[in-house]
Design an enzyme around this catalytic site. Structure first.
Site, PDB file in Angstrom:
ATOM      1  N   SER A 192      37.961  43.323  31.963  1.00 14.93           N
ATOM      2  CA  SER A 192      36.861  43.401  32.921  1.00 14.93           C
ATOM      3  C   SER A 192      35.833  44.403  32.402  1.00 14.93           C
ATOM      4  O   SER A 192      36.192  45.345  31.685  1.00 14.93           O
ATOM      5  CB  SER A 192      37.397  43.886  34.267  1.00 14.93           C
ATOM      6  OG  SER A 192      36.333  44.317  35.088  1.00 14.93           O
ATOM      7  N   SER A 193      34.581  44.218  32.787  1.00 17.67           N
ATOM      8  CA  SER A 193      33.555  45.148  32.305  1.00 17.67           C
ATOM      9  C   SER A 193      33.696  46.545  32.911  1.00 17.67           C
ATOM     10  O   SER A 193      33.061  47.489  32.433  1.00 17.67           O
ATOM     11  CB  SER A 193      32.152  44.589  32.588  1.00 17.67           C
ATOM     12  OG  SER A 193      31.965  44.410  33.968  1.00 17.67           O
ATOM     13  N   CYS A 194      34.551  46.695  33.944  1.00 17.05           N
ATOM     14  CA  CYS A 194      34.711  48.030  34.541  1.00 17.05           C
ATOM     15  C   CYS A 194      35.578  48.951  33.682  1.00 17.05           C
ATOM     16  O   CYS A 194      35.788  50.106  34.046  1.00 17.05           O
ATOM     17  CB  CYS A 194      35.256  47.942  35.953  1.00 17.05           C
ATOM     18  SG  CYS A 194      36.926  47.339  36.009  1.00 17.05           S
ATOM     19  N   TYR A 211      42.270  50.002  38.707  1.00 15.31           N
ATOM     20  CA  TYR A 211      42.169  48.655  38.115  1.00 15.31           C
ATOM     21  C   TYR A 211      41.741  48.758  36.654  1.00 15.31           C
ATOM     22  O   TYR A 211      42.312  48.116  35.770  1.00 15.31           O
ATOM     23  CB  TYR A 211      41.149  47.863  38.928  1.00 15.31           C
ATOM     24  CG  TYR A 211      40.858  46.466  38.431  1.00 15.31           C
ATOM     25  CD1 TYR A 211      41.779  45.444  38.620  1.00 15.31           C
ATOM     26  CD2 TYR A 211      39.653  46.163  37.802  1.00 15.31           C
ATOM     27  CE1 TYR A 211      41.504  44.157  38.181  1.00 15.31           C
ATOM     28  CE2 TYR A 211      39.361  44.874  37.368  1.00 15.31           C
ATOM     29  CZ  TYR A 211      40.297  43.875  37.562  1.00 15.31           C
ATOM     30  OH  TYR A 211      40.023  42.603  37.128  1.00 15.31           O
ATOM     31  N   LYS A 243      43.664  47.580  33.156  1.00 14.64           N
ATOM     32  CA  LYS A 243      43.050  46.657  32.185  1.00 14.64           C
ATOM     33  C   LYS A 243      42.968  47.300  30.796  1.00 14.64           C
ATOM     34  O   LYS A 243      43.197  46.634  29.788  1.00 14.64           O
ATOM     35  CB  LYS A 243      41.650  46.234  32.662  1.00 14.64           C
ATOM     36  CG  LYS A 243      41.684  45.305  33.882  1.00 14.64           C
ATOM     37  CD  LYS A 243      42.283  43.967  33.517  1.00 14.64           C
ATOM     38  CE  LYS A 243      42.304  42.987  34.669  1.00 14.64           C
ATOM     39  NZ  LYS A 243      43.048  41.752  34.341  1.00 14.64           N
ATOM     40  N   HIS A 253      33.955  39.990  46.135  1.00 18.69           N
ATOM     41  CA  HIS A 253      32.858  40.559  45.349  1.00 18.69           C
ATOM     42  C   HIS A 253      31.538  40.271  46.061  1.00 18.69           C
ATOM     43  O   HIS A 253      31.483  39.515  47.024  1.00 18.69           O
ATOM     44  CB  HIS A 253      32.859  39.959  43.936  1.00 18.69           C
ATOM     45  CG  HIS A 253      34.009  40.427  43.115  1.00 18.69           C
ATOM     46  ND1 HIS A 253      35.131  39.668  42.904  1.00 18.69           N
ATOM     47  CD2 HIS A 253      34.222  41.600  42.454  1.00 18.69           C
ATOM     48  CE1 HIS A 253      35.984  40.352  42.155  1.00 18.69           C
ATOM     49  NE2 HIS A 253      35.468  41.517  41.870  1.00 18.69           N
TER      50      HIS A 253
END
Ligand code: GFB
Length: 315
Positions: free
Chosen positions: A108-110, A137, A141, A180
């Site tokens: 994920s981009s987070c 989270y 990841k 989201h």
């Protein structure tokens, strides 16, 4: 990846897994295997090992994850780190033990630092502190990415990680507490239109910027990456289309046909100020996003109308 290869899609009922399954079937893959949660609990190591020993998949798309929007991430912090670590750890290790040819892990981009230089390049991973609302989270990841790298280095596996930007599309979660932003806005604008409400309430200031990618574009990219046998560098997957939340609300209201007022609820968090991926690495391999944001929102709204609009109370 031959069309008769055995392909396991972990998380086939989710937004990403269902899109990958659709893409594989559309592209002629005939041996896609899936397991419902009641048949195989991915958090249970023994069950996951037994499944891999028995089915011996050639390829694995690891799209099983506990996911949600900013509020779900912030509220269910323990579940987000525990469930994601357990599922991905069990699958990655079982894939190695059973001799899976290639595995693709969905990140994920987070995972990138909160105040990362933009657009975010793959090498910026672990160069600064994370955004606090989704840190558990993101840490899970990051562990998945590092686990794939470590197994490749020590065991010679062919595992690759991809980092999608914010996703949306058919099969999305429209629950206002856990979703989201994009599905939430579609539902809010639709309900306000139907009930003739004068305004809709939008979380935060409207200033954060987000890049959106249609999940069918992501699925296409995942199949593309899976076919690049031996390529194990982590890959960002974005559309390059970035909007502010305010611009997104205006676009959604336009698609839905709602002309009321937009109120920003600044008691709710903004999260990361900006999250734009640099996708030049995957673009350089020959993959590009195709679905325009407006076209994708229009399609998602039509799907919402067909599948949810009459049963919102049940959501
Ligand atoms: O989509 P979203 O929850 O994800 O929120 P993040 C994006 C932005 O939209 C935030 C605002 O600034 C929200 O405050 N927003 C406005 C809303 N109205 C709403 C609404 O009604 N619902 C929601 N959900 N947001 C998640 C991460 O962060 O993104 C995950 O928590 C994951 O870890 C995912 O990476 C892609 O982009 O802020």
């Amino acid at each position: 990846m031959n069309t008769d290869a055995t392909i396991f899609v972990a998380g086939h009922r989710g937004l990403v897994g269902s899109a990958i399954t659709r893409a594989l079937l559309t592209q002629g893959y005939t041996n896609v295997i899936c397991r419902a949660r009641r048949e195989l609990d991915l958090r249970e190591q023994a069950s996951v090992r037994a499944f891999f020993e028995q089915e011996r998949p050639d390829y694995v798309f690891l799209a099983a994850a506990k996911v949600g929007g900013i509020q779900a991430n912030d509220t269910y912090r323990a579940e987000f780190i525990y469930e994601n670590l357990m599922m991905q750890t069990n699958i990655i290790d079982a894939a190695y033990r059973s001799g899976v040819k290639r595995l693709l892990f969905l990140g994920s981009s987070c995972i990138y630092p909160r105040d990362c230089p933009q657009p975010m390049r793959e090498e910026y991973l672990l160069t600064g502190p994370l955004e606090s609302t989704n840190e558990p989270y993101a840490v899970a990841k990051i562990a998945g990415i590092k686990m794939c790298e470590a197994y490749n280095a020590q065991h010679g596996t062919d595992f690759v990680s991809v980092m999608p930007t914010n996703l949306y599309g058919i099969g999305d979660n429209f629950d206002l507490e856990t979703s989201h932003v994009l599905p939430a806005l579609i539902r809010k604008a639709h309900e306000a239109k139907v009930s003739n409400a004068g305004h809709i309430s939008v979380w935060g200031t409207g200033a954060p910027r987000r890049e959106f990618l249609h999940v069918d574009d992501l699925a296409d990219a995942c199949v593309f990456v899976m076919r690049q046998s031996g390529y194990t560098e982590m890959l960002n997957i974005g559309s390059g289309t970035e909007v502010t939340i305010r611009q997104l609300v205006e676009l959604v209201c336009d698609v839905v046909g709602y002309a009321g007022t937009i109120r920003f609820d600044t008691d709710k968090p903004d999260g990361t100020p900006r999250k734009l991926l640099d996708s030049s690495r995957i673009n350089g391999l020959g993959w590009h996003a195709k679905i325009e944001l407006r076209e994708g929102i229009d399609e998602t709204y039509r799907w919402f109308l067909e599948n949810h609009a009459n049963s919102l109370k049940a959501l």
